[in-house]
Design a protein around this motif. Structure first.
Motif, short mmCIF file in Angstrom:
data_model
loop_
_atom_site.label_atom_id
_atom_site.label_comp_id
_atom_site.label_asym_id
_atom_site.label_seq_id
_atom_site.Cartn_x
_atom_site.Cartn_y
_atom_site.Cartn_z
N SER A 1 22.33 -20.72 0.74
CA SER A 1 22.33 -21.09 -0.68
C SER A 1 21.29 -20.26 -1.45
O SER A 1 21.27 -20.25 -2.66
N ALA A 2 20.44 -19.54 -0.71
CA ALA A 2 19.42 -18.71 -1.37
C ALA A 2 20.04 -17.40 -1.85
O ALA A 2 21.01 -16.91 -1.27
N GLY A 3 19.48 -16.86 -2.91
CA GLY A 3 19.88 -15.55 -3.39
C GLY A 3 18.70 -14.61 -3.33
O GLY A 3 17.57 -15.04 -3.03
N PRO A 4 18.93 -13.33 -3.62
CA PRO A 4 17.80 -12.41 -3.65
C PRO A 4 16.85 -12.76 -4.78
O PRO A 4 17.26 -13.36 -5.78
N VAL A 5 15.57 -12.41 -4.63
CA VAL A 5 14.60 -12.69 -5.69
C VAL A 5 14.89 -11.80 -6.89
O VAL A 5 15.59 -10.80 -6.80
N ASP A 6 14.33 -12.19 -8.02
CA ASP A 6 14.55 -11.44 -9.26
C ASP A 6 13.57 -10.27 -9.34
O ASP A 6 12.71 -10.22 -10.22
N ALA A 7 13.66 -9.40 -8.39
CA ALA A 7 12.79 -8.22 -8.33
C ALA A 7 13.50 -7.19 -7.47
O ALA A 7 14.30 -7.56 -6.59
N THR A 8 13.22 -5.92 -7.72
CA THR A 8 13.82 -4.90 -6.86
C THR A 8 13.04 -4.83 -5.55
O THR A 8 11.92 -5.36 -5.44
N ALA A 9 13.63 -4.14 -4.58
CA ALA A 9 12.92 -3.95 -3.30
C ALA A 9 11.57 -3.31 -3.55
O ALA A 9 10.55 -3.74 -3.00
N LEU A 10 11.55 -2.30 -4.41
CA LEU A 10 10.28 -1.61 -4.69
C LEU A 10 9.26 -2.59 -5.26
O LEU A 10 8.10 -2.62 -4.84
N GLU A 11 9.70 -3.41 -6.20
CA GLU A 11 8.78 -4.38 -6.83
C GLU A 11 8.26 -5.39 -5.80
O GLU A 11 7.07 -5.73 -5.81
N LEU A 12 9.13 -5.86 -4.92
CA LEU A 12 8.67 -6.84 -3.93
C LEU A 12 7.67 -6.20 -2.96
O LEU A 12 6.64 -6.81 -2.62
N ILE A 13 7.94 -4.98 -2.53
CA ILE A 13 7.01 -4.32 -1.61
C ILE A 13 5.65 -4.13 -2.30
O ILE A 13 4.60 -4.45 -1.73
N VAL A 14 5.67 -3.64 -3.52
CA VAL A 14 4.42 -3.36 -4.23
C VAL A 14 3.63 -4.65 -4.43
O VAL A 14 2.42 -4.71 -4.15
N GLU A 15 4.30 -5.69 -4.89
CA GLU A 15 3.63 -6.97 -5.13
C GLU A 15 3.06 -7.54 -3.81
O GLU A 15 1.92 -8.03 -3.79
N THR A 16 3.83 -7.46 -2.75
CA THR A 16 3.38 -8.01 -1.47
C THR A 16 2.17 -7.26 -0.94
O THR A 16 1.19 -7.86 -0.49
N VAL A 17 2.22 -5.94 -0.99
CA VAL A 17 1.10 -5.13 -0.47
C VAL A 17 -0.15 -5.36 -1.32
O VAL A 17 -1.25 -5.47 -0.79
N ARG A 18 0.05 -5.45 -2.63
CA ARG A 18 -1.10 -5.63 -3.52
C ARG A 18 -1.78 -6.99 -3.34
O ARG A 18 -2.98 -7.10 -3.45
N THR A 19 -0.99 -8.01 -3.07
CA THR A 19 -1.57 -9.37 -3.04
C THR A 19 -1.90 -9.87 -1.64
O THR A 19 -2.50 -10.92 -1.50
N ALA A 20 -1.50 -9.13 -0.62
CA ALA A 20 -1.75 -9.58 0.75
C ALA A 20 -3.25 -9.61 1.03
O ALA A 20 -4.00 -8.76 0.54
N THR A 21 -3.65 -10.60 1.81
CA THR A 21 -5.08 -10.71 2.11
C THR A 21 -5.51 -9.74 3.20
O THR A 21 -6.68 -9.48 3.39
N GLU A 22 -4.54 -9.21 3.93
CA GLU A 22 -4.87 -8.14 4.86
C GLU A 22 -3.73 -7.12 4.86
O GLU A 22 -2.61 -7.43 4.44
N PRO A 23 -4.03 -5.88 5.31
CA PRO A 23 -3.03 -4.81 5.20
C PRO A 23 -1.71 -5.14 5.87
O PRO A 23 -1.67 -5.72 6.96
N VAL A 24 -0.65 -4.77 5.19
CA VAL A 24 0.72 -5.10 5.60
C VAL A 24 1.30 -3.97 6.46
O VAL A 24 1.10 -2.79 6.16
N THR A 25 2.03 -4.36 7.51
CA THR A 25 2.81 -3.38 8.28
C THR A 25 4.23 -3.36 7.71
O THR A 25 4.84 -4.42 7.56
N LEU A 26 4.71 -2.17 7.39
CA LEU A 26 6.08 -2.02 6.89
C LEU A 26 6.94 -1.46 8.02
O LEU A 26 6.61 -0.42 8.60
N VAL A 27 8.04 -2.16 8.32
CA VAL A 27 8.99 -1.69 9.32
C VAL A 27 10.26 -1.29 8.57
O VAL A 27 10.77 -2.08 7.76
#
Ligand code: BDR
Ligand code: CA
Length: 330
Positions: free
Chosen positions: A97-123
């Motif tokens: 029942s979930a849909g994609p968030v109202d952000a592009t992939a680029l926006e989600l990656i940028v927001e996640t990396v910027r707000t994470a409390t420790e460095p993110v691993t991207l696979v």
């Protein structure tokens, strides 16, 4: 403490296994999934990511839709012949029942990396279009990544063409940006998990049989992998099924499963027969680490244990037969 992991993917049968491996592993927290057109089109890869997460009880993990097309040249073909028209080998999952968030992939990656409390691993387990976009538009954010693990390329032969592995072949210009000329203010430790190691990390038909009797999620995976096995048998004469994308995820979760060599990797962006080739120069100025060996027993045991630990939400054993036939012909 769990480490944050983002997955950029094109599910895709083995992408599904990479998602599930991450969700099941207590060592990492899957903080987001971004999608890219690759094995199948973006509508299908996005729907599949949502449905796989919901099946594993993690519909709360944000999914953002990314690029459907490569940077420069359109794909001449996707990979439906390997992954089925629905991308999951004909296995049908309950619709989330979930849909994609109202952000592009680029926006989600940028927001996640910027707000994470420790460095993110991207696979990254699909074509590198979204990742190249990140490198090109937000180099400072990309520089904050703890690590980038890419499933793609090969030191030896390709699988899409004699010279090229599918993910790199699908968008060589993006792969060139990420692997050959990242141009980031601070280099990101990057590991290329290519066919040289993924072909060795494979399930036999007997492994699939065991998986089939180990719970609903594992059984669904076995059904989808049976389709994959048939395709690899038909196209490459193989009697085992390689776990490309789960190996990249396993290496991100448990660094060291893959043995690496530092190398310069030149992605071929010409339009000739070697387009998409990853020329690995072990003696050049290194830009990335390339997988040269893998601890096969430990990796298979790790992936299998994760898959077997998951119970499917909204599915019961008896429903399995109608959600993907057994494609394994023995
Ligand atoms: C890669 O290509 C895709 O078809 C798979 O999902 C994997 O990421 C293997 O070459
Ligand atoms: Ca993939």
């Amino acid at each position: 403490m769990t480490r944050p992991v983002l997955l950029d993917c094109d599910p895709g049968i083995d992408d599904m296994l990479a998602i599930l491996t991450a969700v099941a592993s207590p060592e990492v927290e899957l903080v987001g999934v971004t999608t890219v057109g690759g094995n199948v089109g973006i509508d299908t890869t996005t729907r599949n990511a949502l449905d796989v997460l919901a099946m594993a009880g993690r519909a709360d993990i944000p999914v953002a839709r990314g690029a459907d097309r490569p940077y420069l040249r359109s794909l001449s073909a996707r990979a439906e012949s390997v992954h089925g028209d629905n991308g999951l080998g004909g296995v049908t999952l309950p619709t989330s029942s979930a849909g994609p968030v109202d952000a592009t992939a680029l926006e989600l990656i940028v927001e996640t990396v910027r707000t994470a409390t420790e460095p993110v691993t991207l696979v990254a387990t699909g074509p590198l279009t979204n990742v190249a976009h990140l490198f090109a538009v937000h180099p400072n954010v990309a520089s904050r990544l703890a690590r980038l693990v890419v499933m793609g390329g090969s030191i030896g032969a390709g699988n899409r063409t004699p010279a090229a592995e599918f993910n790199i072949w699908a968008d060589p210009e993006a792969a060139y940006r990420v692997l050959t000329e990242p141009g980031l203010p601070r280099p990101v430790p990057t590991t290329l998990v290519g066919l040289d190691v993924t072909y060795r990390t494979a399930y036999s038909p007997d492994d699939l049989d065991r998986l089939r009797s180990a719970g609903t999620v594992a059984a669904l995976c076995a059904n989808a992998l049976g389709y994959y096995l048939s395709a690899y048998g038909r196209d490459h004469g193989m009697d085992v099924v390689p776990l490309h994308d789960p190996l990249a995820m396993a290496e991100a979760i448990r660094p060291g499963l893959v043995t690496v060599a530092r190398a310069f990797v030149e992605v071929d962006t010409t339009t000739g027969p070697s387009r998409g080739n990853t020329l690995v120069d072990l003696y050049g100025r290194p830009t990335v680490e390339v997988g040269v060996d893998v601890d096969v027993p430990s990796t298979l045991d790790f992936i299998t244990t994760q898959l077997e630990s998951l119970a499917a939400v909204g599915l019961v054993e008896g429903e399995l037969a109608s959600r993907g036939r057994d494609w394994v012909s023995r």
